[in-house]
Design an enzyme around this catalytic site. Structure first.
Site, PDB file in Angstrom:
ATOM      1  N   GLU A   1      23.122  13.773  -6.428  1.00 49.74           N
ATOM      2  CA  GLU A   1      23.957  12.615  -6.079  1.00 49.74           C
ATOM      3  C   GLU A   1      24.157  11.735  -7.308  1.00 49.74           C
ATOM      4  O   GLU A   1      25.233  11.170  -7.519  1.00 49.74           O
ATOM      5  CB  GLU A   1      23.302  11.773  -4.972  1.00 49.74           C
ATOM      6  CG  GLU A   1      23.064  12.502  -3.683  1.00 49.74           C
ATOM      7  CD  GLU A   1      21.773  13.311  -3.692  1.00 49.74           C
ATOM      8  OE1 GLU A   1      21.120  13.387  -4.752  1.00 49.74           O
ATOM      9  OE2 GLU A   1      21.435  13.857  -2.640  1.00 49.74           O
TER      10      GLU A   1
ATOM     11  N   GLY B   1      20.094  16.293   7.099  1.00 46.30           N
ATOM     12  CA  GLY B   1      20.280  17.255   8.177  1.00 46.30           C
ATOM     13  C   GLY B   1      20.830  16.512   9.391  1.00 46.30           C
ATOM     14  O   GLY B   1      20.422  15.378   9.676  1.00 46.30           O
TER      15      GLY B   1
ATOM     16  N   MET C   1      14.456  12.683   3.651  1.00 47.74           N
ATOM     17  CA  MET C   1      13.073  12.594   3.204  1.00 47.74           C
ATOM     18  C   MET C   1      12.766  11.372   2.317  1.00 47.74           C
ATOM     19  O   MET C   1      11.699  11.323   1.708  1.00 47.74           O
ATOM     20  CB  MET C   1      12.700  13.888   2.454  1.00 47.74           C
ATOM     21  CG  MET C   1      12.850  15.129   3.315  1.00 47.74           C
ATOM     22  SD  MET C   1      12.550  16.672   2.426  1.00 47.74           S
ATOM     23  CE  MET C   1      10.792  16.581   2.143  1.00 47.74           C
ATOM     24  N   GLU C   2      13.701  10.418   2.226  1.00 49.85           N
ATOM     25  CA  GLU C   2      13.452   9.291   1.309  1.00 49.85           C
ATOM     26  C   GLU C   2      13.863   7.919   1.854  1.00 49.85           C
ATOM     27  O   GLU C   2      13.224   6.902   1.537  1.00 49.85           O
ATOM     28  CB  GLU C   2      14.214   9.497  -0.029  1.00 49.85           C
ATOM     29  CG  GLU C   2      13.811  10.709  -0.832  1.00 49.85           C
ATOM     30  CD  GLU C   2      14.477  11.995  -0.339  1.00 49.85           C
ATOM     31  OE1 GLU C   2      15.517  11.895   0.355  1.00 49.85           O
ATOM     32  OE2 GLU C   2      13.962  13.090  -0.614  1.00 49.85           O
TER      33      GLU C   2
ATOM     34  N   ASP D   1      23.477  20.083   6.456  1.00 53.01           N
ATOM     35  CA  ASP D   1      22.958  21.186   7.298  1.00 53.01           C
ATOM     36  C   ASP D   1      22.660  20.659   8.698  1.00 53.01           C
ATOM     37  O   ASP D   1      22.770  19.461   8.951  1.00 53.01           O
ATOM     38  CB  ASP D   1      21.683  21.765   6.674  1.00 53.01           C
ATOM     39  CG  ASP D   1      20.604  20.713   6.508  1.00 53.01           C
ATOM     40  OD1 ASP D   1      20.551  20.064   5.442  1.00 53.01           O
ATOM     41  OD2 ASP D   1      19.830  20.502   7.465  1.00 53.01           O
TER      42      ASP D   1
HETATM   43  N1  ADE Z   1      17.930  16.617   3.598  1.00 50.00           N
HETATM   44  C1  ADE Z   1      18.994  17.427   3.813  1.00 50.00           C
HETATM   45  N2  ADE Z   1      18.761  18.231   4.850  1.00 50.00           N
HETATM   46  C2  ADE Z   1      17.532  17.934   5.328  1.00 50.00           C
HETATM   47  C3  ADE Z   1      16.749  18.424   6.377  1.00 50.00           C
HETATM   48  N3  ADE Z   1      17.174  19.412   7.173  1.00 50.00           N
HETATM   49  N4  ADE Z   1      15.514  17.890   6.571  1.00 50.00           N
HETATM   50  C4  ADE Z   1      15.083  16.897   5.775  1.00 50.00           C
HETATM   51  N5  ADE Z   1      15.775  16.407   4.754  1.00 50.00           N
HETATM   52  C5  ADE Z   1      17.004  16.903   4.534  1.00 50.00           C
END
Ligand code: ADE
Length: 301
Positions: free
Chosen positions: A59, A125, A238-239, A262
């Site tokens: 990014e 996600g 995750m952040e 995703d």
């Molecule tokens: N960042 C992008 N996709 C993710 C996912 N499936 N789980 C956690 N962090 C993500």
């Protein structure tokens, strides 16, 4: 909270007030300034700095070519890039993956650069089944989904403990209202081209929603369902909430922007590889538009 530009204009006009009136105003303003400094703490200092943009990795690679006056600054072994983005002073950094890396990057950034605000740009996600790759979630609130107690019957989610003055953290960290407003306005002005994400042409959408954060890459439908059900969340990453927690405790305005890469289920490994760059790009585009709007006088939007 005012943009640096707005604050400096106000200060300049105060300096042009003549002799006795200025002295009287100064007598009043000294105690007021002390009270504001004590009450405002970090926030009073933070408003003078650049707008900070954090991204996990690619990014920031999307953003950096748009910066002029670029300067690399390493603080406590963490690299930051300062510069000017379409006329606005910014500091950009890679948070790395996970809550600890992100919290460390944000904490050092706040201590060293005193940013006016922090905006996180990244991929996520989808937990909301209506979201597709390239869609963007504006995080009206963020929460840490991996903090709590693990019983044999399952996880009990709990709010984090604060270590700064504001001891009890909320379960959900609300986005800064002014940043949120700027994001909604920026989104309303975006014109996305349709893209093929596997199910025919799709024009990326921007939604305002909830983002949850944990130190796990979610690639499982049961976990996806549980997070959606408990947090009513739209996206998982995750952040974001780790940076939100640091900002909450340090009184720094914060907003998370995430674009879908995703479905946070068993398709995730292949989907993530395919759509990560698209997500990084869409998120960064919205963030750049937010920076423009946020740096203008608040009353103008
Ligand atoms: N960042 C992008 N996709 C993710 C996912 N499936 N789980 C956690 N962090 C993500």
């Amino acid at each position: 909270m005012f943009s640096p530009l707005y604050r400096s204009t106000k200060l300049r006009s105060a300096m042009s007030i003549p002799g006795r009136t200025r002295n009287a105003l100064l007598c009043l303003s000294v105690p007021l300034a002390i009270v504001l400094t004590v009450v405002g703490g970090v926030a009073a200092r933070a408003a003078t700095g650049p707008i900070a943009i954090l991204g996990v990795a690619s990014e920031t690679r999307t953003l950096l070519p748009h910066l002029t006056h670029r300067k690399n600054v390493v603080v406590l072994h963490v690299p930051y890039v300062t510069g000017v983005l379409n006329g606005v002073p910014v500091v950009v950094a890679r948070s790395g993956v996970g809550k600890v890396n992100a919290a460390m990057t944000a904490t050092i950034l706040i201590g060293h650069f005193h940013p006016a605000c922090i905006i996180f740009s990244g991929s996520a996600g989808a937990l909301n089944p209506n979201l597709q790759p390239g869609d963007v979630v504006i995080g009206a609130k963020t929460a840490e989904h991996d903090f709590g107690t693990l019983y044999s019957t399952g996880m009990s989610h709990e709010p984090t403990d604060g270590i700064a003055e504001r001891k009890q953290n909320p379960m959900y960290f609300p986005a800064n209202p002014r940043l949120l407003k700027a994001a909604e306005l920026a989104a309303s002005r975006m014109h996305e081209e349709p893209i093929d994400v596997g199910s025919g042409p799709h024009t990326p959408r921007v939604v305002v929603g909830t983002i949850v954060t944990g130190d796990v890459f979610v690639a499982d439908q049961n976990t996806n369902d549980a997070l959606r059900k408990y947090f009513h969340a739209d996206a998982v990453e995750m952040e974001g909430a780790a940076v939100a927690q640091v900002c909450w405790e340090q009184n720094v305005p914060f907003l998370a922007i995430r674009s879908i890469s995703d479905n946070a289920n068993r398709q995730t490994p292949t989907m993530f590889d395919k759509f990560y760059k698209l997500a990084a790009r869409n998120s960064a585009r919205l963030v750049m538009a937010i920076v423009q709007i946020y740096s203008t006088k608040p009353a103008s939007y």
